[in-house]
Design an enzyme around this catalytic site. Structure first.
Site, mmCIF file in Angstrom:
data_model
loop_
_atom_site.group_PDB
_atom_site.id
_atom_site.type_symbol
_atom_site.label_atom_id
_atom_site.label_comp_id
_atom_site.label_asym_id
_atom_site.label_seq_id
_atom_site.Cartn_x
_atom_site.Cartn_y
_atom_site.Cartn_z
ATOM 1 N N GLY A 140 0.843 -1.197 0.000
ATOM 2 C CA GLY A 140 0.000 0.000 0.000
ATOM 3 C C GLY A 140 0.873 1.240 0.000
ATOM 4 O O GLY A 140 2.098 1.161 -0.145
ATOM 5 N N GLY A 143 0.998 8.647 3.422
ATOM 6 C CA GLY A 143 1.601 9.964 3.273
ATOM 7 C C GLY A 143 3.119 9.919 3.282
ATOM 8 O O GLY A 143 3.781 10.749 2.668
ATOM 9 N N PHE A 144 3.698 8.946 3.974
ATOM 10 C CA PHE A 144 5.148 8.804 4.044
ATOM 11 C C PHE A 144 5.710 8.272 2.734
ATOM 12 O O PHE A 144 6.750 8.725 2.262
ATOM 13 C CB PHE A 144 5.490 7.846 5.195
ATOM 14 C CG PHE A 144 6.959 7.717 5.481
ATOM 15 C CD1 PHE A 144 7.561 8.508 6.447
ATOM 16 C CD2 PHE A 144 7.739 6.799 4.805
ATOM 17 C CE1 PHE A 144 8.918 8.376 6.722
ATOM 18 C CE2 PHE A 144 9.089 6.660 5.066
ATOM 19 C CZ PHE A 144 9.680 7.459 6.039
ATOM 20 N N PRO A 146 5.450 4.499 -0.150
ATOM 21 C CA PRO A 146 4.970 3.127 -0.340
ATOM 22 C C PRO A 146 5.494 2.183 0.735
ATOM 23 O O PRO A 146 6.553 2.410 1.320
ATOM 24 C CB PRO A 146 5.522 2.753 -1.719
ATOM 25 C CG PRO A 146 6.738 3.607 -1.878
ATOM 26 C CD PRO A 146 6.430 4.896 -1.186
ATOM 27 N N VAL A 147 4.736 1.117 0.971
ATOM 28 C CA VAL A 147 5.125 0.076 1.924
ATOM 29 C C VAL A 147 5.173 -1.256 1.165
ATOM 30 O O VAL A 147 4.241 -1.590 0.436
ATOM 31 C CB VAL A 147 4.129 -0.024 3.099
ATOM 32 C CG1 VAL A 147 4.573 -1.100 4.081
ATOM 33 C CG2 VAL A 147 4.012 1.325 3.809
ATOM 34 N N LYS A 161 8.950 0.319 4.821
ATOM 35 C CA LYS A 161 8.314 1.626 4.601
ATOM 36 C C LYS A 161 9.350 2.575 4.008
ATOM 37 O O LYS A 161 10.313 2.953 4.667
ATOM 38 C CB LYS A 161 7.786 2.144 5.943
ATOM 39 C CG LYS A 161 6.905 3.360 5.884
ATOM 40 C CD LYS A 161 6.404 3.656 7.295
ATOM 41 C CE LYS A 161 5.539 4.895 7.345
ATOM 42 N NZ LYS A 161 5.103 5.183 8.739
ATOM 43 N N ASP A 258 -2.416 11.580 15.061
ATOM 44 C CA ASP A 258 -2.993 11.104 13.797
ATOM 45 C C ASP A 258 -3.581 9.710 13.972
ATOM 46 O O ASP A 258 -3.371 8.823 13.142
ATOM 47 C CB ASP A 258 -1.937 11.110 12.696
ATOM 48 C CG ASP A 258 -2.549 11.082 11.297
ATOM 49 O OD1 ASP A 258 -3.743 11.456 11.166
ATOM 50 O OD2 ASP A 258 -1.866 10.680 10.344
#
Length: 445
Positions: A140, A143-144, A146-147, A161, A258
């Site tokens: 998936g 905001g950081f 792709p993982v 990550k 968050d």
């Protein structure tokens, strides 16, 4: 010169020509260039009175270009190229310098004298584990960045990550998550296994969660059937325990800022793990509240005092937890209630049913017939207490856990109307977050 012109015109590949006067009474000679203009040796150009370049008349409106014009064009091209190269080189060294500071900071914070000693992975091992960040391994994207799923030697599965260069987040969030979560150890918090800061990569390596994030189950009409009431209640309790830990019992007092369904991961036994501490803030042991000029997080999960004034405390996470709790019980996504003008918030919709004595209708239809009704109603009551407009009216996470475990619903304090009521002079809907979450802008009472 006319003879040189005639010779050049006899060849289609001749692109330029010049006549060089003879020295010491010797006969002059023609110089010609074929194809691309290269090797314009300075001595040859100076020796020639003119150098003529063959171009189409429609382009320049004249038959030749003087040597001064050519020199001027070459100088401009060389200077432009030099400036561009200097800019790229400077940018590269600034990036390397900044990355070097990050790498040193990682080493200082995580190695040697620090008792955490978070492992530093090589980029080669990460590339091997993820098959060069193959799309087939992609789990998936947030905001950081792709993982990816990775498999380390020994067949150990991990989640990789990777900071995206297009990400709105960056080095600060990377270091924030490193410093925070590396020091946190709790069964309901995602476990950080290591990191990689090699080259221009910023990578975090987490334990692999085979059941992905809570939102993938909760808001999918087919997947939600796997969340029976017992599982939902265990998830609610686990999230509450994780948040209580970072607020009160960890070595650092932390405000997550968050908390939402997509930031709750599920292990193979569907146990929840709170993740994504890139937006988190550290509080001093005796600090109760703080202010910020940069409001981060996801609208719809933010408390009013934080969304409007940037004022936050542990009660911000309590508010977010309340919204998440109501989502888990109802199976409805908070964001969907902001998709239409003049619609109610999720909390407001639940409040209307609650005060009319129709709380059972709030419970997700997929578990309504099989759940423990009194337990589900107690969760709704606690959720409404968590999303009160005034921070003072919200419980602490310690009290939240106590109330969730209470056997008698009558022992709970009465709830007031929740925050973000759309009935109070608010008509515009503004989109703030990348995932389309929107919120009606609130006004204080």
């Amino acid at each position: 010169m006319s003879e040189c012109e005639s010779e050049c015109q006899q060849s289609c590949s001749c692109t330029a020509y010049a006549y060089v006067n003879g020295t010491d009474g010797s006969t002059g000679k023609c110089l010609a260039w074929f194809g691309e203009l290269q090797d314009l040796v300075e001595t040859k150009i100076i020796a020639a009175n003119d150098i003529r370049i063959r171009v189409h008349g429609s382009e320049l409106g004249k038959k030749g270009v003087s040597v001064n014009s050519l020199k001027r064009t070459l100088v401009i091209a060389i200077v432009s190229a030099a400036v561009g190269l200097l800019t790229i080189t400077s940018g590269y060294f600034l990036w390397k310098k900044k990355l070097g500071r990050i790498t040193r900071t990682v080493s200082e914070n995580l190695g040697g004298k620090n008792d955490t000693e978070l492992p530093l992975f090589s980029l080669r091992s990460i590339l091997a584990a993820t098959n060069n960040f193959s799309e087939d391994n992609k789990l998936g994207e947030g905001g950081f960045g792709p993982v990816y799923k990775g498999i380390l030697p020994g067949n150990q599965e991990v989640a990789v990550k990777r900071l995206s260069k297009k990400s709105g987040q960056g080095h600060h969030e990377f270091m924030n998550e490193l410093k925070l979560i590396a020091k946190l150890q709790h069964t309901n918090l995602a476990h950080l296994m290591g990191c990689c800061t090699e080259g221009d990569e910023l990578i975090l390596i987490y334990e692999y969660m085979p059941n992905r994030s809570l939102d993938k189950f909760l808001f999918d009409p087919f997947e939600k059937t796997k969340l029976d009431w017992a599982t939902r209640f265990r998830i609610i309790q686990g999230i509450a325990q994780g948040v209580l830990y970072i607020h009160k019992y960890s070595r650092l007092k932390i405000i997550h800022r968050d908390l939402k369904a997509s930031n709750v991961l599920l292990d193979g036994m569907m146990n929840p793990k709170v993740s994504d501490f890139g937006m988190a803030r550290i509080f001093d042991i005796n600090q109760i509240e703080a202010n910020t000029n940069k409001v981060v997080g996801t609208y719809g999960y933010m408390s009013p005092e934080y969304a409007v004034y940037g004022h936050f405390s542990g009660k911000l996470d309590v508010f977010s937890f309340g919204v998440l709790l109501l989502e888990i019980v109802s199976g409805k996504k908070n964001a969907l209630f902001y998709s239409c003008e003049n619609s109610q918030t999720l909390a407001q919709w639940i409040w209307q049913l609650w005060k009319e004595g129709r709380g059972v209708e709030v419970i997700d239809a997929s578990v309504r017939e099989t759940c423990r009704i009194h337990e589900a109603l107690r969760c709704i009551h606690v959720g409404l207490l968590c999303v009160q407009e005034a921070p003072a009216d919200r419980p602490t996470m310690s009290l939240v856990i106590h109330m969730l475990e209470a056997e008698e619903a009558t022992s709970l304090p009465p709830s007031k109307e929740p925050a973000f009521s759309t009935s109070r002079n608010s008509s515009s809907v503004t989109t703030y977050s990348k995932n389309g979450v929107t919120i009606t802008l609130p006004e204080p009472r």
